[in-house]
Design a protein around this motif. Structure first.
Motif, mmCIF file in Angstrom:
data_model
loop_
_atom_site.group_PDB
_atom_site.id
_atom_site.type_symbol
_atom_site.label_atom_id
_atom_site.label_comp_id
_atom_site.label_asym_id
_atom_site.label_seq_id
_atom_site.Cartn_x
_atom_site.Cartn_y
_atom_site.Cartn_z
ATOM 1 N N TRP A 1 -5.884 -1.953 -15.856
ATOM 2 C CA TRP A 1 -6.683 -0.828 -15.362
ATOM 3 C C TRP A 1 -7.450 -0.191 -16.531
ATOM 4 O O TRP A 1 -8.619 0.142 -16.406
ATOM 5 N N THR B 1 -16.515 -7.466 -6.184
ATOM 6 C CA THR B 1 -15.644 -6.313 -5.950
ATOM 7 C C THR B 1 -15.279 -6.081 -4.493
ATOM 8 O O THR B 1 -14.369 -5.313 -4.205
ATOM 9 N N TRP B 2 -15.963 -6.740 -3.571
ATOM 10 C CA TRP B 2 -15.756 -6.479 -2.140
ATOM 11 C C TRP B 2 -15.453 -7.770 -1.391
ATOM 12 O O TRP B 2 -15.850 -8.854 -1.823
ATOM 13 N N ASN C 1 -9.410 -2.939 -4.238
ATOM 14 C CA ASN C 1 -9.683 -3.672 -2.992
ATOM 15 C C ASN C 1 -8.772 -4.890 -2.846
ATOM 16 O O ASN C 1 -8.278 -5.185 -1.757
ATOM 17 N N ARG D 1 -12.216 -2.151 -11.724
ATOM 18 C CA ARG D 1 -11.289 -1.241 -11.049
ATOM 19 C C ARG D 1 -11.493 -1.246 -9.536
ATOM 20 O O ARG D 1 -10.527 -1.228 -8.780
ATOM 21 N N THR D 2 -12.737 -1.298 -9.100
ATOM 22 C CA THR D 2 -13.014 -1.385 -7.666
ATOM 23 C C THR D 2 -12.424 -2.663 -7.085
ATOM 24 O O THR D 2 -11.779 -2.657 -6.036
ATOM 25 N N ALA E 1 -15.744 -0.312 -14.408
ATOM 26 C CA ALA E 1 -15.761 0.346 -13.088
ATOM 27 C C ALA E 1 -15.733 -0.687 -11.970
ATOM 28 O O ALA E 1 -15.015 -0.518 -10.964
ATOM 29 N N GLN E 2 -16.479 -1.771 -12.116
ATOM 30 C CA GLN E 2 -16.469 -2.832 -11.108
ATOM 31 C C GLN E 2 -15.094 -3.499 -11.046
ATOM 32 O O GLN E 2 -14.606 -3.824 -9.961
#
Length: 91
Positions: free
Chosen positions: A12, A75-76, A35, A30-31, A27-28
């Motif tokens: 993290w 990330t998704w 998820n 962590r996203t 940041a990406q």
């Protein structure tokens, strides 16, 4: 673990080098981690969708913290990773 979502603090705080080498940000990362781990809580398993290679977006449930193979960081969830069965009461 069970209903809990557990995040590795070391990752993290600093992600993994191959994530940065692929041009993605902390940041990406962590996203993606949130998820991915929530995906486990929803019943998804690691690597259930194979990597398409050729710099395509990695499946969210691919263990991107461990490897990207020939995929781009993602990330998704991919469309192929989304469940289409409605659970719950109709609105």
């Amino acid at each position: 673990v069970g209903a809990d979502v557990i995040i590795n603090k070391t990752r993290w705080d600093g992600a993994v080098q191959h994530w940065f080498d692929a041009g993605a940000t902390l940041a990406q990362y962590r996203t993606m981690v949130i998820n991915h781990e929530v995906g486990h809580a929803l019943g998804h398993i690691d690597n259930e969708t194979p990597c398409g290679g050729n710099k395509q977006a990695a499946p969210l449930m691919q263990e991107q913290s461990m490897f990207l193979k020939e995929c781009s960081p993602n990330t998704w969830p991919l469309d192929s990773e989304l469940w289409s069965t409605f659970v719950g009461s109709e609105p």
